[in-house]
Design a protein around this motif. Structure first.
Motif, short mmCIF file in Angstrom:
data_model
loop_
_atom_site.label_atom_id
_atom_site.label_comp_id
_atom_site.label_asym_id
_atom_site.label_seq_id
_atom_site.Cartn_x
_atom_site.Cartn_y
_atom_site.Cartn_z
N GLY A 6 0.88 -1.39 0.07
CA GLY A 6 0.07 -0.08 0.15
C GLY A 6 0.88 1.31 -0.01
O GLY A 6 1.80 1.30 0.52
N GLN A 7 0.42 2.30 -0.58
CA GLN A 7 1.27 3.47 -0.63
C GLN A 7 0.85 4.33 0.64
O GLN A 7 0.05 4.36 1.05
CB GLN A 7 0.54 4.42 -1.85
CG GLN A 7 1.04 4.03 -3.27
CD GLN A 7 0.73 4.89 -4.26
OE1 GLN A 7 1.18 5.86 -4.07
NE2 GLN A 7 -0.14 4.52 -5.24
N SER A 8 2.19 5.09 1.09
CA SER A 8 1.96 5.87 2.10
C SER A 8 1.37 7.32 1.89
O SER A 8 0.91 7.91 3.00
CB SER A 8 3.55 5.86 2.93
OG SER A 8 4.26 6.65 2.09
N ASN A 9 1.35 7.57 0.72
CA ASN A 9 0.98 8.84 0.37
C ASN A 9 1.31 10.10 1.19
O ASN A 9 0.84 10.93 1.88
CB ASN A 9 -0.57 8.99 0.54
CG ASN A 9 -1.17 8.29 -0.65
OD1 ASN A 9 -0.71 8.15 -1.94
ND2 ASN A 9 -2.40 7.54 -0.49
N TRP A 10 3.03 10.09 1.17
CA TRP A 10 3.50 10.86 2.09
C TRP A 10 3.33 12.36 1.83
O TRP A 10 3.15 13.03 0.81
CB TRP A 10 5.04 10.78 2.06
CG TRP A 10 5.88 11.51 3.02
CD1 TRP A 10 6.51 12.46 2.99
CD2 TRP A 10 6.33 10.67 4.12
NE1 TRP A 10 7.00 12.63 4.25
CE2 TRP A 10 6.93 11.64 4.95
CE3 TRP A 10 5.71 9.60 4.90
CZ2 TRP A 10 7.60 11.24 6.16
CZ3 TRP A 10 6.21 9.21 6.07
CH2 TRP A 10 7.05 10.25 6.86
N TRP A 11 3.37 13.48 2.84
CA TRP A 11 2.87 14.85 2.71
C TRP A 11 3.50 15.67 3.79
O TRP A 11 3.86 14.92 4.85
CB TRP A 11 1.38 14.85 2.67
CG TRP A 11 0.63 14.56 3.81
CD1 TRP A 11 0.33 13.19 4.14
CD2 TRP A 11 0.10 15.16 5.05
NE1 TRP A 11 -0.45 12.98 5.55
CE2 TRP A 11 -0.58 14.40 5.97
CE3 TRP A 11 -0.11 16.47 5.37
CZ2 TRP A 11 -1.11 14.79 7.12
CZ3 TRP A 11 -0.60 17.04 6.33
CH2 TRP A 11 -1.17 16.22 7.16
N TYR A 12 3.63 16.73 3.44
CA TYR A 12 4.06 17.97 4.33
C TYR A 12 3.07 19.02 4.57
O TYR A 12 2.70 19.28 3.12
CB TYR A 12 5.57 18.33 3.98
CG TYR A 12 6.64 17.47 4.09
CD1 TYR A 12 7.40 17.44 5.43
CD2 TYR A 12 7.26 16.75 3.28
CE1 TYR A 12 8.50 16.77 5.63
CE2 TYR A 12 8.29 15.73 3.41
CZ TYR A 12 8.85 15.80 4.84
OH TYR A 12 10.01 15.15 4.90
N ASN A 13 2.94 19.74 5.52
CA ASN A 13 1.90 20.65 5.67
C ASN A 13 2.58 21.70 6.44
O ASN A 13 2.83 21.70 7.48
CB ASN A 13 0.70 20.23 6.15
CG ASN A 13 -0.23 21.52 6.09
OD1 ASN A 13 0.01 22.68 5.81
ND2 ASN A 13 -1.36 21.28 6.79
N MET A 14 3.05 22.73 5.89
CA MET A 14 3.98 23.76 6.52
C MET A 14 3.23 25.09 6.71
O MET A 14 3.68 26.26 6.88
CB MET A 14 5.13 24.19 6.01
CG MET A 14 6.15 22.80 6.06
SD MET A 14 7.70 23.03 5.26
CE MET A 14 8.33 21.52 5.14
N PHE A 33 7.63 29.11 5.98
CA PHE A 33 8.61 28.51 5.52
C PHE A 33 7.83 28.26 3.90
O PHE A 33 6.76 28.06 3.65
CB PHE A 33 8.68 27.07 5.67
CG PHE A 33 9.87 27.05 7.00
CD1 PHE A 33 10.96 27.33 7.09
CD2 PHE A 33 9.20 26.42 8.29
CE1 PHE A 33 11.85 27.38 8.12
CE2 PHE A 33 10.17 26.61 9.28
CZ PHE A 33 11.29 27.08 9.49
N ARG A 34 8.89 28.44 2.82
CA ARG A 34 8.32 28.18 1.46
C ARG A 34 9.50 27.13 0.87
O ARG A 34 10.61 27.33 1.21
CB ARG A 34 8.27 29.37 0.59
CG ARG A 34 7.28 30.30 1.06
CD ARG A 34 5.87 30.02 0.68
NE ARG A 34 4.91 30.91 1.00
CZ ARG A 34 4.44 31.08 2.28
NH1 ARG A 34 4.66 30.17 3.27
NH2 ARG A 34 3.41 32.03 2.54
N ILE A 35 9.04 26.27 0.12
CA ILE A 35 10.04 25.30 -0.45
C ILE A 35 10.64 25.99 -1.74
O ILE A 35 10.04 26.38 -2.39
CB ILE A 35 8.98 24.25 -0.96
CG1 ILE A 35 8.51 23.22 0.09
CG2 ILE A 35 10.16 22.90 -1.57
CD1 ILE A 35 7.33 22.11 -0.04
N ASN A 36 12.07 25.94 -1.66
CA ASN A 36 12.80 26.63 -2.86
C ASN A 36 12.48 25.90 -4.00
O ASN A 36 12.89 24.87 -4.24
CB ASN A 36 14.02 26.71 -2.29
CG ASN A 36 15.11 27.59 -3.20
OD1 ASN A 36 15.19 27.23 -4.38
ND2 ASN A 36 15.68 28.61 -2.56
N ASP A 37 12.02 26.53 -5.00
CA ASP A 37 11.57 26.05 -6.15
C ASP A 37 12.96 25.97 -7.21
O ASP A 37 13.08 25.18 -8.04
CB ASP A 37 10.67 26.92 -7.00
CG ASP A 37 10.89 28.42 -7.20
OD1 ASP A 37 11.30 28.89 -6.19
OD2 ASP A 37 10.98 28.68 -8.41
#
Length: 764
Positions: A120-128, A133-137
């Motif tokens: 089964g998939q864990s469907n990993w996720w982050y919620n900040m 914080f912003r994810i550097n693109d």
């Protein structure tokens, strides 16, 4: 962070706990900018914790969110700090860059040999969203490792409509030997960029693509958002569990941070909450736009922490080992507040910044020597300049004479009077730059009328530049007028003439560059260089060429006779569309006897016998030459073969002989006979025979030839003898890869990058 499902569940529970704490915590409209206590922890394990980050109350900057709140448990993870309640390990923090590096969990999806199905998939996720914080693109990439692996990265369900996104990429394995170390371009590994300004994401795999069928070779697929500079693909990541094992189940990820949600201008209005407290600091708005917070930097000449009182200290450029010594003379640097100076010592003079310091007495002798030398140099420079001016004027006069000889003034006047005429008069210098001074390595063809070079204009356009042979007096007078006529030719099967250069002894022509070479090379190239092309494609090329010549004869105003029709003057573009080229022997159709040529031009094997006898070039001369081209397509033999006996040297003579004796099959290409019935081939041969009539008035016009070839092309495309365009292109350029046969039905709101399409063909 361990790469397993239990860890994922723990993190989700921790996130939920954080949300509960936030709802119970009173909101602060403007948290006061404070300073950390002396007892605050400034290091956790081997990681330094710079303010505004901190562990515990009173040790971090209060902004009303959890951006700068850290925890430090020395018994876990080597004692590295973690984001508060996230259990996310922090690698390092940069106050100067406004960045934070954390560990991102590798998301695996593996085949289970026991259950004979995918886990089964864990469907990993982050919620900040509860932080700033912003994810550097720019520094991070969404990366997928594996075979037959398609994974998505998407926004969370609570994201607003304006910030929702979804993208992904697919990694394929067309062959074990094609897994290239360090290359993440779609084979075993793919990467795609993410949009800027994200503070949360979710990772999942497409169930349709999995490793159940290739478990013996590649059991698992992996997806992760990772710092691009920290990721180096290895072939063993596909065939083993090394990707997780060697990296401890996690890889670096770069985050950007900012303070609050105000701009610099708004933040300065509230002095008690303004975070740039150092006297020598300045405020910088967040790169993610208005309302996304701000950062503090030390001013130029200062270094340190701008968030601390007196945190920005003067940099001693003269002694700081981080900087190169700023003066050219050792021992002359003097540090000043925020700056430095370079001063020569007493009794010396000079430039200590980027020169030397010398004794003042020695300067007198040097000044005399310099004065004499300067006088001599001035004389030499003056004489050289005068000579250069003279040479420049002489060359300009020569160029002007050539320009006039070649009809440049007439052409220039016509260009001014005709609005919208797309024609350029190039200078000699422009074409020398385009061809690297006509380097022999750029030569793409040589013929009786000149040499052709490949070049690139200053606008970056690929062009073919032809240096013509020396022109006769008549050609010089008519050249400008004929260039104007040729520039107006606008036909899909005629090479576009961009312009010319007339300021040289022999004029130069600039055409659009056609990449696939000549029809001659395609038919008669070295063995193995090109496969034999299907006869249906040969007929299509012949029809397109006939259409171009018919246009020149019938619709150009005035009519134009090509004069040198042959397979080496028929170019092929990317789609093997014919482009008639090389108008070096072309001329405007003569209107009286005075315009007859005195010297026969053209190529042996293609020349019209009547033209050689009468010196009168007509449109029917092009028809004869085109008939020889048709023979080359039918037989794959050269128009002139000097190694043969006298009766077999000329293809046209040999063809007419065997045709008259009813032995047509002996001269036809074996492949052609295997592709089509004799009826079609006999009709093409009959058309060629009509073109090769000795008397020009018995030959058809090019318009009639084009119409007949259109009819024959339709016959060749009948269902029992047709090859589709994919088969033809596969024959010419190689068969498609195994991966290209996979069809993908994607959701409409998925936007794949170029990399994402590696090995994928859209469904028809």
């Amino acid at each position: 962070m361990p790469p397993n499902h239990a860890a994922a569940r723990d993190m989700v529970l921790a996130l939920l706990a954080t949300v509960l704490v936030l709802t119970a915590r009173p909101a602060t409209s403007a948290a006061a900018a404070m300073q950390p206590r002396a007892s605050c922890l400034r290091r956790c394990g081997d990681i330094e914790i710079p303010y505004p980050f901190g562990v515990g109350p009173g040790c971090h900057l209060e902004t009303g969110d959890w951006t700068f709140v850290l925890t430090c448990n020395r018994t876990m993870g080597g004692g590295r700090p973690r984001l508060y309640n996230y259990q996310i390990e922090v690698l390092d923090m940069s106050v100067r860059l406004g960045q934070l590096r954390i560990y991102s969990v590798i998301n695996p999806w593996c085949y289970n040999a026991t259950t004979r199905a995918m886990n089964g998939q864990s469907n990993w996720w982050y919620n900040m969203s509860i932080t700033n914080f912003r994810i550097n693109d720019a520094q991070n990439r969404f990366t997928v490792v594996g075979c037959n692996s398609l994974a998505y990265i998407r926004s969370l369900n609570d994201t607003t409509d304006t910030s929702r996104y979804m993208t992904g990429c697919m990694a394929m394995c067309p062959g074990v030997g094609r897994l290239a170390e360090g290359s993440c371009a779609g084979v075993g590994c793919c990467q795609t960029a993410i949009p800027g300004g994200l503070n949360g994401y979710q990772v999942s795999f497409e169930e349709k693509f999995n490793t159940s069928g290739i478990a013996g070779f590649s059991r698992c697929s992996y997806a992760v958002l990772v710092e691009a500079a920290a990721f180096d693909f290895r072939a063993r990541y596909v065939t083993t569990d090394a990707f997780v094992a060697e990296n401890g189940g996690q890889v670096p990820l770069v985050l950007d941070w900012a303070i609050g949600n105000k701009t610099c201008e708004q933040a300065r209005r509230n002095a008690s909450a303004y975070a740039c407290v150092s006297a020598n600091s300045e405020c910088v708005d967040s790169k993610y736009g208005k309302g996304r917070g701000y950062l503090c930097n030390c001013s130029a000449g200062y270094d340190g922490n701008p968030y601390l009182l007196n945190g920005c200290q003067d940099v001693n450029e003269c002694e700081d080992a981080r900087f190169r010594y700023p003066c050219s003379v050792p021992g002359t640097c003097v540090n000043t507040v925020g700056l430095f100076s370079c001063a020569c010592p007493d009794k010396t003079t000079g430039n200590a910044y980027n020169g030397t310091c010398e004794d003042k007495k020695s300067q007198i002798g040097w000044q005399i020597a310099i004065g004499v030398t300067s006088g001599v140099v001035v004389l030499i420079v003056t004489a050289t300049c005068l000579y250069m001016v003279y040479e420049k004027r002489r060359l300009a006069k020569i160029k002007s004479e050539y320009f006039k000889q070649h009809g440049g003034l007439l052409l220039f006047e016509e260009m001014k009077s005709r609005q919208g005429l797309s024609f350029t008069l190039f200078t000699q210098e422009e074409l020398e730059v385009a061809t690297n001074r006509f380097d022999e390595r750029n030569v793409i063809g040589k013929g009786a009328n000149g040499t052709v070079y490949r070049g690139t204009t200053k606008d970056g356009e690929a062009v073919a530049i032809k240096r013509c042979r020396l022109a006769s007096e008549r050609q010089k007078k008519e050249f400008g007028k004929e260039m104007l006529i040729l520039s107006q030719i606008n036909h899909r099967n005629v090479v576009k003439l961009y312009g010319c250069c007339l300021e040289v002894e022999a004029p130069m022509l600039v055409y659009k560059y056609i990449p696939n070479g000549t029809l001659y090379r395609l038919i008669h190239g070295r063995r193995g260089e090109h496969p034999r092309i299907p006869f249906s494609l040969r007929l299509r090329i012949a029809h397109q060429t006939a259409e171009a010549l018919a246009y020149l004869h019938s619709w150009a105003s005035p009519p134009i006779i090509h004069g040198d029709v042959k397979t080496s003057n028929i170019l092929l573009d990317e789609d093997y569309t014919a482009k008639v080229s090389d108008f070096g022997a072309s001329m405007v159709a003569p209107t009286d006897e005075a315009q007859l040529v005195t010297l026969v031009q053209g190529t042996c094997g293609y020349l019209d016998p009547e033209y050689m006898r009468t010196c009168k070039l007509t449109d029917k001369s092009d028809v004869y030459s085109f008939g020889v081209v048709l023979l080359e397509l039918l037989t794959c033999r050269k128009a002139l073969n000097l190694e043969e006996l006298e009766e077999g040297k000329y293809l046209s003579s040999q063809f007419l002989l065997v045709l008259g004796e009813g032995r047509l099959g002996e001269i036809l290409d074996e492949q052609v006979k295997g592709e089509h019935g004799l009826e079609l081939l006999e009709q093409v041969a009959e058309l060629a025979k009509q073109c090769l009539e000795m008397a020009s008035n018995r030959r058809p016009s090019m318009r009639q030839v084009a119409e007949e070839l259109a009819r024959l092309s339709r016959m060749a495309q009948h269902p029992w003898g047709r090859q589709n365009s994919e088969e033809i292109l596969a024959l010419l350029g190689g068969s498609p890869s195994t991966a290209s046969e996979i069809e993908l039905s994607s959701p409409r709101n998925i936007s794949f990058t170029d990399t994402a399409y590696v090995g994928i063909r859209s469904p028809r």
